[in-house]
Design a protein around this motif. Structure first.
Motif, PDB file in Angstrom:
ATOM      1  N   ALA A 193      -5.679   0.137  -4.729  1.00  0.00           N
ATOM      2  CA  ALA A 193      -5.101   1.420  -5.126  1.00  0.00           C
ATOM      3  C   ALA A 193      -5.762   1.851  -6.417  1.00  0.00           C
ATOM      4  O   ALA A 193      -5.785   1.088  -7.392  1.00  0.00           O
ATOM      5  CB  ALA A 193      -3.591   1.294  -5.307  1.00  0.00           C
TER       6      ALA A 193
ATOM      7  N   ALA B  72       2.227   1.784  -3.496  1.00  0.00           N
ATOM      8  CA  ALA B  72       1.171   2.280  -4.380  1.00  0.00           C
ATOM      9  C   ALA B  72       0.920   3.767  -4.156  1.00  0.00           C
ATOM     10  O   ALA B  72       0.766   4.540  -5.116  1.00  0.00           O
ATOM     11  CB  ALA B  72      -0.113   1.480  -4.164  1.00  0.00           C
ATOM     12  N   GLY B  73       0.885   4.191  -2.901  1.00  0.00           N
ATOM     13  CA  GLY B  73       0.693   5.610  -2.618  1.00  0.00           C
ATOM     14  C   GLY B  73       1.837   6.453  -3.131  1.00  0.00           C
ATOM     15  O   GLY B  73       1.628   7.555  -3.663  1.00  0.00           O
TER      16      GLY B  73
ATOM     17  N   VAL C 266       0.847  -1.206   0.000  1.00  0.00           N
ATOM     18  CA  VAL C 266       0.000   0.000   0.000  1.00  0.00           C
ATOM     19  C   VAL C 266       0.878   1.250   0.000  1.00  0.00           C
ATOM     20  O   VAL C 266       0.587   2.231  -0.710  1.00  0.00           O
ATOM     21  CB  VAL C 266      -0.948  -0.014   1.219  1.00  0.00           C
ATOM     22  CG1 VAL C 266      -1.664   1.323   1.376  1.00  0.00           C
ATOM     23  CG2 VAL C 266      -1.971  -1.137   1.084  1.00  0.00           C
TER      24      VAL C 266
ATOM     25  N   LEU D   5      -1.010   6.655  -6.659  1.00  0.00           N
ATOM     26  CA  LEU D   5      -2.337   6.053  -6.665  1.00  0.00           C
ATOM     27  C   LEU D   5      -3.033   6.314  -5.336  1.00  0.00           C
ATOM     28  O   LEU D   5      -2.386   6.542  -4.312  1.00  0.00           O
ATOM     29  CB  LEU D   5      -2.234   4.548  -6.925  1.00  0.00           C
ATOM     30  CG  LEU D   5      -1.499   4.145  -8.206  1.00  0.00           C
ATOM     31  CD1 LEU D   5      -1.362   2.633  -8.293  1.00  0.00           C
ATOM     32  CD2 LEU D   5      -2.205   4.700  -9.440  1.00  0.00           C
ATOM     33  N   ASP D   6      -4.343   6.259  -5.346  1.00  0.00           N
ATOM     34  CA  ASP D   6      -5.144   6.451  -4.134  1.00  0.00           C
ATOM     35  C   ASP D   6      -5.220   5.101  -3.428  1.00  0.00           C
ATOM     36  O   ASP D   6      -6.049   4.251  -3.768  1.00  0.00           O
ATOM     37  CB  ASP D   6      -6.531   6.959  -4.522  1.00  0.00           C
ATOM     38  CG  ASP D   6      -7.424   7.202  -3.314  1.00  0.00           C
ATOM     39  OD1 ASP D   6      -6.887   7.345  -2.196  1.00  0.00           O
ATOM     40  OD2 ASP D   6      -8.659   7.234  -3.493  1.00  0.00           O
ATOM     41  N   ALA D   7      -4.343   4.877  -2.444  1.00  0.00           N
ATOM     42  CA  ALA D   7      -4.118   3.550  -1.882  1.00  0.00           C
ATOM     43  C   ALA D   7      -4.777   3.387  -0.517  1.00  0.00           C
ATOM     44  O   ALA D   7      -4.772   4.318   0.298  1.00  0.00           O
ATOM     45  CB  ALA D   7      -2.623   3.275  -1.774  1.00  0.00           C
TER      46      ALA D   7
END
Length: 470
Positions: free
Chosen positions: A78, A61-62, A58, A66-68
């Motif tokens: 994400a 991904a952030g 996570v 991305l919106d994780a």
């Protein structure tokens, strides 16, 4: 056909981010993210190390824009928001099977050698997961550059319990809507459009441990055991070693027998050598058992007598799938009795009820009981759908092949979704060197160049999927 300029852009992107992707993969490989329910707690339902890998994923991904989200440790996702909240999704997982034995390299340190990446989870499935994140990043960068959102939301689902119960995806689908199409980069190219039924059960003997003091074999139920060990009451001087079985003195008049097999995934056992079966044969051949233990071992001989279920009376095939497979997974001595797991992947011409009836009858004849642990019915999706043709067509463009979707015996995340498939990155058309292990095996690894090509295929396929009318 894909515009050559787009292919050039994608290739340049893959080259530009590759060292970052390898570094992120190394971070995930360093975490021994094996399920440990004995240490489970709120927010960490599959144990602390599984959660640690999920959190690291996570975080990556952030960092990639991305919106994780971490969903209370059950699973993660994400997003790259699109015009529509309806989703095109990818799902990969960050949990792994135990490392087992026989490694040349440290299983939890990413090793680069001769164009290969080696480590537990490199192929199954941390490497493909990293590819899915960087495929999403390609489009996140594009959206930031142009200001034009994608038609659909692009979601990367971060699985955390695939190797055991897939409780993560079941939890996910209870809390989130189905994507319009979802592929899992956790299998072979060109694309898997159907999966056999998955059946696992446990055979339990009565309390009979006598000559055989303990018997331990295998690490997980969905793999052929590469090693097994038994402690028996005997004299080592009277027991010959073989090319696959070591004999050594233990304490208190006991002998330790260690069998070395050739592991494999339960869905593809051809060519494997089950270490548990080797020990069963050795114990029977040398009379290392009481009469009650012999009764159980003779049942075991039926379990390990074939990998197509024929010795258990459950062999089956149909036109859609390859023939049924059945293997013995793990063997344990528990409170004075023996527990043997079996794993079968079955086609549509037999049912789980029939398997239970036939194997259960054999168990009763040998004074054992059978408990069904898992049953997943066969699954398939339309190989001629526009979405599947878009993915397979992209693969064929990149490889010059004319491959078609196919079915397998393994169970992937794909079977849980209303539309989708399992899509690479492994490619039997481009074999790896013999010294590189497969998924669930020692020295698990994969080619960097094949990973790069897979990432290009995923990026271009996502672009085609975004253009479809779902």
């Amino acid at each position: 056909m894909t515009d050559p300029d787009i292919k050039d852009q994608v290739r340049a992107y893959v080259d530009s981010i590759w060292e970052d992707a390898v570094r992120d993969l190394g971070t995930l490989v360093s975490i021994r993210s094996v399920e440990d329910l004995s240490q489970a707690e709120e927010g960490k339902p599959y144990g602390p190390e599984s959660y640690r890998a999920l959190k690291a994923a996570v975080d990556i991904a952030g960092r990639l824009g991305l919106d994780a989200h971490d969903c209370d440790g059950h699973i993660g996702y994400a997003d790259l928001p699109g015009v529509s909240k309806r989703q095109i999704a990818m799902i990969a997982h960050t949990d792994v099977v135990p490392e087992g034995t026989g490694w040349t390299y440290d299983p939890f340190t990413l090793t680069r050698k001769d164009g290969m990446l080696i480590g537990r989870g490199v192929l199954d499935d941390k490497g493909p997961f990293v590819l899915s994140l960087y495929a999403a990043k390609y489009y996140a960068d594009q959206v930031r550059r142009t200001g034009e959102p994608l038609p659909y939301t692009l979601r990367v689902i971060i699985g955390n319990n695939e190797e055991t119960e897939m409780a993560d995806v079941e939890w996910y689908l209870e809390h989130f809507p189905q994507p319009e199409f979802c592929f899992s980069p956790d299998a072979n190219f060109p694309l898997i459009c159907g999966e056999k039924g998955g059946y696992s059960a446990t055979i339990r003997s009565k309390a009979i441990a006598d000559v055989i003091v303990s018997f331990e074999g295998g690490t997980v139920g969905n793999a052929v055991a590469g090693e097994a060990t038994a402690l028996v009451r005997a004299q080592s001087s009277k027991l010959p070693a073989t090319d696959r079985i070591d004999v050594e003195d233990a304490t208190d008049g006991l002998v330790r027998l260690t069998a070395h097999g050739v592991g494999a995934h339960a869905s593809t056992p051809q060519g494997s050598v089950n270490a548990i079966g080797l020990l069963v044969s050795y114990l029977l051949e040398h009379g290392l058992c009481s009469e009650a233990e012999r009764d159980f071992l003779e049942l075991e001989a039926l379990v390990f007598g074939s990998t197509d279920g024929s010795t258990l009376g459950i062999a089956a095939s149909d036109e859609l799938f390859d023939p049924l497979t059945c293997i013995g997974g793990t063997m344990r001595t528990v409170d004075g009795h023996f527990e043997q797991t079996i794993d079968s992947r079955y086609p549509t011409s037999i049912t789980s009820e029939q398997i239970t009836e036939r194997v259960g009858a054999l168990c009763r004849a040998h004074h054992c009981e059978l408990t069904v642990d898992l049953d997943m019915v066969p699954w398939s999706t339309d190989p001629s759908s526009d979405a599947i043709r878009a993915c397979v067509g992209t693969y064929n463009e990149y490889t010059g092949r004319k491959a078609e979707p196919f079915t397998i015996g393994g169970g992937t995340y794909a079977r849980h979704f209303k539309a989708g498939g399992a899509f690479g990155p492994n490619d039997p058309a481009f074999p790896l060197p013999d010294w590189v292990g497969a998924e669930h095996s020692a020295d698990e690894g994969f080619s960097e160049e094949q990973f790069k090509r897979a990432l290009e295929i995923y990026i271009v396929s996502l672009g085609k999927l975004m253009a479809l009318d779902f």
